[in-house]
Design an enzyme around this catalytic site. Sequence first.
Site, PDB file in Angstrom:
ATOM      1  N   LYS A  22      90.734  50.189 -95.492  1.00  0.00           N
ATOM      2  CA  LYS A  22      92.299  51.243 -95.481  1.00  0.00           C
ATOM      3  C   LYS A  22      92.368  50.540 -94.054  1.00  0.00           C
ATOM      4  CE  LYS A  22      91.371  55.696 -92.952  1.00  0.00           C
ATOM      5  NZ  LYS A  22      92.071  55.450 -92.546  1.00  0.00           N
ATOM      6  N   ASN A  23      91.478  50.867 -92.911  1.00  0.00           N
ATOM      7  CA  ASN A  23      91.702  50.712 -91.742  1.00  0.00           C
ATOM      8  C   ASN A  23      91.802  48.739 -91.110  1.00  0.00           C
ATOM      9  OD1 ASN A  23      91.071  53.205 -91.233  1.00  0.00           O
ATOM     10  ND2 ASN A  23      89.221  53.245 -89.932  1.00  0.00           N
ATOM     11  N   ARG A  93      97.500  58.356 -87.491  1.00  0.00           N
ATOM     12  CA  ARG A  93      97.155  57.425 -86.572  1.00  0.00           C
ATOM     13  C   ARG A  93      97.868  56.290 -86.125  1.00  0.00           C
ATOM     14  NH1 ARG A  93      95.346  58.448 -81.533  1.00  0.00           N
ATOM     15  NH2 ARG A  93      93.780  57.465 -80.717  1.00  0.00           N
ATOM     16  N   CYS A 117      93.505  61.879 -88.610  1.00  0.00           N
ATOM     17  CA  CYS A 117      92.496  63.138 -88.702  1.00  0.00           C
ATOM     18  C   CYS A 117      92.546  63.709 -87.046  1.00  0.00           C
ATOM     19  CB  CYS A 117      91.257  62.710 -89.138  1.00  0.00           C
ATOM     20  SG  CYS A 117      91.182  61.934 -90.290  1.00  0.00           S
ATOM     21  N   ARG A 122      91.859  61.692 -78.937  1.00  0.00           N
ATOM     22  CA  ARG A 122      92.274  60.969 -79.667  1.00  0.00           C
ATOM     23  C   ARG A 122      92.808  60.325 -78.846  1.00  0.00           C
ATOM     24  NH1 ARG A 122      92.311  60.249 -86.217  1.00  0.00           N
ATOM     25  NH2 ARG A 122      91.474  58.593 -85.466  1.00  0.00           N
ATOM     26  N   PRO A 123      93.541  60.100 -77.617  1.00  0.00           N
ATOM     27  CA  PRO A 123      94.180  59.779 -76.387  1.00  0.00           C
ATOM     28  C   PRO A 123      94.017  57.609 -76.352  1.00  0.00           C
ATOM     29  CG  PRO A 123      91.881  59.600 -75.277  1.00  0.00           C
ATOM     30  CD  PRO A 123      91.502  59.930 -76.949  1.00  0.00           C
ATOM     31  N   ILE A 124      95.761  57.548 -75.992  1.00  0.00           N
ATOM     32  CA  ILE A 124      96.328  55.739 -75.844  1.00  0.00           C
ATOM     33  C   ILE A 124      95.792  54.895 -74.783  1.00  0.00           C
ATOM     34  CG2 ILE A 124      96.895  55.847 -78.233  1.00  0.00           C
ATOM     35  CD1 ILE A 124      99.601  56.261 -76.877  1.00  0.00           C
ATOM     36  N   GLN A 126      93.623  52.998 -72.757  1.00  0.00           N
ATOM     37  CA  GLN A 126      93.363  51.685 -73.187  1.00  0.00           C
ATOM     38  C   GLN A 126      94.657  51.116 -73.797  1.00  0.00           C
ATOM     39  OE1 GLN A 126      90.260  50.977 -71.921  1.00  0.00           O
ATOM     40  NE2 GLN A 126      90.582  52.861 -70.823  1.00  0.00           N
ATOM     41  N   ASP A 306      82.757  57.195 -88.914  1.00  0.00           N
ATOM     42  CA  ASP A 306      83.013  57.058 -90.641  1.00  0.00           C
ATOM     43  C   ASP A 306      82.499  57.820 -91.396  1.00  0.00           C
ATOM     44  OD1 ASP A 306      86.356  55.021 -89.524  1.00  0.00           O
ATOM     45  OD2 ASP A 306      85.664  57.114 -89.159  1.00  0.00           O
ATOM     46  N   ILE A 328      81.178  59.056 -80.813  1.00  0.00           N
ATOM     47  CA  ILE A 328      82.460  58.823 -80.885  1.00  0.00           C
ATOM     48  C   ILE A 328      83.580  59.880 -80.332  1.00  0.00           C
ATOM     49  CG2 ILE A 328      84.103  57.408 -81.909  1.00  0.00           C
ATOM     50  CD1 ILE A 328      81.839  55.998 -81.555  1.00  0.00           C
ATOM     51  N   ARG A 398      95.169  60.184 -98.455  1.00  0.00           N
ATOM     52  CA  ARG A 398      94.825  58.490 -97.248  1.00  0.00           C
ATOM     53  C   ARG A 398      94.675  57.668 -97.152  1.00  0.00           C
ATOM     54  NH1 ARG A 398      94.403  60.494 -91.889  1.00  0.00           N
ATOM     55  NH2 ARG A 398      95.260  58.779 -91.534  1.00  0.00           N
TER      56      ARG A 398
HETATM   57  C1  EPZ Z   1      89.146  53.898 -85.633  1.00  0.00           C
HETATM   58  O1  EPZ Z   1      90.376  54.658 -84.813  1.00  0.00           O
HETATM   59  C2  EPZ Z   1      89.653  54.468 -87.422  1.00  0.00           C
HETATM   60  N1  EPZ Z   1      90.984  54.588 -87.681  1.00  0.00           N
HETATM   61  C3  EPZ Z   1      88.593  55.833 -87.361  1.00  0.00           C
HETATM   62  O2  EPZ Z   1      89.158  55.782 -88.202  1.00  0.00           O
HETATM   63  C4  EPZ Z   1      87.249  55.578 -86.449  1.00  0.00           C
HETATM   64  O3  EPZ Z   1      86.435  56.495 -86.946  1.00  0.00           O
HETATM   65  C5  EPZ Z   1      87.690  55.261 -85.213  1.00  0.00           C
HETATM   66  O4  EPZ Z   1      88.264  53.587 -84.866  1.00  0.00           O
HETATM   67  C6  EPZ Z   1      86.357  54.946 -84.074  1.00  0.00           C
HETATM   68  O5  EPZ Z   1      85.843  53.504 -85.598  1.00  0.00           O
HETATM   69  C7  EPZ Z   1      92.037  53.632 -87.707  1.00  0.00           C
HETATM   70  O6  EPZ Z   1      91.563  52.467 -87.730  1.00  0.00           O
HETATM   71  C8  EPZ Z   1      93.351  54.038 -88.387  1.00  0.00           C
HETATM   72  P1  EPZ Z   1      88.668  53.971 -81.311  1.00  0.00           P
HETATM   73  P2  EPZ Z   1      91.072  54.476 -83.318  1.00  0.00           P
HETATM   74  O7  EPZ Z   1      89.951  53.623 -80.554  1.00  0.00           O
HETATM   75  O8  EPZ Z   1      91.387  53.577 -83.181  1.00  0.00           O
HETATM   76  C9  EPZ Z   1      88.242  56.813 -77.203  1.00  0.00           C
HETATM   77  C10 EPZ Z   1      89.210  56.812 -90.944  1.00  0.00           C
HETATM   78  O9  EPZ Z   1      88.161  58.062 -91.019  1.00  0.00           O
HETATM   79  N2  EPZ Z   1      89.594  56.153 -76.966  1.00  0.00           N
HETATM   80  O10 EPZ Z   1      87.969  53.057 -81.659  1.00  0.00           O
HETATM   81  O11 EPZ Z   1      91.950  55.898 -83.297  1.00  0.00           O
HETATM   82  C11 EPZ Z   1      88.718  57.690 -77.948  1.00  0.00           C
HETATM   83  O12 EPZ Z   1      88.631  58.715 -78.205  1.00  0.00           O
HETATM   84  C12 EPZ Z   1      89.154  57.188 -89.066  1.00  0.00           C
HETATM   85  O13 EPZ Z   1      89.520  56.193 -91.509  1.00  0.00           O
HETATM   86  C13 EPZ Z   1      89.747  56.315 -75.518  1.00  0.00           C
HETATM   87  O14 EPZ Z   1      89.454  57.099 -74.463  1.00  0.00           O
HETATM   88  O15 EPZ Z   1      89.903  54.616 -83.116  1.00  0.00           O
HETATM   89  C14 EPZ Z   1      86.927  57.584 -79.239  1.00  0.00           C
HETATM   90  O16 EPZ Z   1      86.245  58.198 -78.523  1.00  0.00           O
HETATM   91  C15 EPZ Z   1      88.969  58.579 -88.192  1.00  0.00           C
HETATM   92  N3  EPZ Z   1      91.433  55.941 -75.258  1.00  0.00           N
HETATM   93  C16 EPZ Z   1      86.716  56.434 -78.714  1.00  0.00           C
HETATM   94  O17 EPZ Z   1      87.245  55.342 -78.047  1.00  0.00           O
HETATM   95  C17 EPZ Z   1      91.999  54.266 -76.576  1.00  0.00           C
HETATM   96  O18 EPZ Z   1      92.849  53.859 -75.452  1.00  0.00           O
HETATM   97  C18 EPZ Z   1      86.996  55.555 -80.126  1.00  0.00           C
HETATM   98  O19 EPZ Z   1      88.255  55.266 -80.703  1.00  0.00           O
HETATM   99  C19 EPZ Z   1      91.277  55.190 -77.524  1.00  0.00           C
HETATM  100  C20 EPZ Z   1      90.133  55.579 -77.800  1.00  0.00           C
END
Ligand code: EPZ
Length: 419
Positions: A22-23, A93, A117, A122-124, A126, A306, A328, A398
Amino acid sequence: MEKLIIKGGTRLSGEVVISGAKNAAIAILPATLLIDGVCTIENLPNISDVQIQCKILEELGAKIDWITSNSARIDTTNILSYKAPLDMTSKFRASYYFIGSLLGRCHNAETGLPGGCKLGARPIDQHIKGFEALGATVDVANGKIVASANKLTGSSIYMDTVSVGATINVMLSAVLAEGTTTIDNAAKEPHIVDVANFLNTMGADIRGAGTDIIKVNGVKSLKGGATYSVVPDQIEAGTFMLAAIASKGDITIKNCISEHLDCLTAKILEMGGNVEESGDEIRVWCDKRPQKTNIKTAPYPGFPTDLQAQMGVVLSIAEGTSIISENIWESRFQYTYELNKMGANITAQGKTAFFEGVESLSGAPVCATDLRAGAALIIAGIIANGTTELYNLEHIDRGYENIEMKFRNLGANIVRIRE
Ligand code: EPZ
């Protein structure tokens, strides 16, 4: 409304074939916007997140011909808009990948703030840091993200947090930029490698995906014309591995890459389970109550967040007291309240949860609180005494293709009914 009725007490056994990741798929589909041409993608999982991504692509002007339910020919020669429909992009997401790919293709992008979810803030930040480093201006207001750039110039970006989404998004926006982009402290998940492999197959020049430092040498255009098969889903494979342990069963997981699951395999062996790897198959079996263990989730190659909920089910019936530290997401223990309704004895406090193993669980009506929690509660229903009713199936649909059929083929007594 739909629900699953699960009659418990089953030891799962047999074979299951893993679908595409999926991811990876929900990043590769937006990435097709970078191609001024046609590509064919195979091994797409037939899940609602993929279906929504394809609808958004068509809204933007892409032509999609489905060859089978898991493979599609995608023509992105004529992209008519850089505005992804707000109502659709706020549903999940991974819609944020449309920012990176539209910015890369059109130097403009507009999407709704991503949904997905409920795991915490879940900030963006970065993602935005990366886009701005390449020369874009990014505004977030009124539930929208608007990005634009006169031109995109390669730059060096250090990720303050290891982020799957931000690593992929910066990669997408850098593929057609002028010059070289370096992403330092990059995430290393298999799906990041898969997106890089897809883009390179279509003519990009990305090196180092899967390591801490990714280099993207900008190219003039991606002509496409190739076929790409999505990597098998390591999280789906891990879900079935844990189902084998929880049910004291014996499952052979086919079409998976065992190296992607080394961390989980190590924990299964620690708990007294058995694992046998051969080619693209992993056999997992356990004929006794699992032993306790402690889990700390971490970015790949650490224990995947996950798989945390699915492991929680195993620990809820393991011998002894186990601890899970969720490092995480701020809020990924909602499923423990549902497991406690089934007789588990779990205490969740902030980022830590304590599991006092009980002999067995009892069936109860429970709700999926997120995608992976839903999969975990299916496993809990399969091993519980009595009947479990599971609601909020939209979370599960999903990210898991035909999940009840796959479990039924392993012996589970599970049906989906519409109320
Ligand atoms: C991806 O989410 C996956 N989703 C998530 O899987 C997975 O849990 C996660 O990566 C971690 O492996 C998809 O790929 C669609 P991150 P993502 O950016 O990209 C912080 C599932 O069940 N962060 O790696 O949103 C954030 O808050 C889903 O398949 C910032 O601070 O995760 C978190 O603590 C659920 N600023 C950490 O980084 C940012 O700009 C990791 O988030 C981005 C993230």
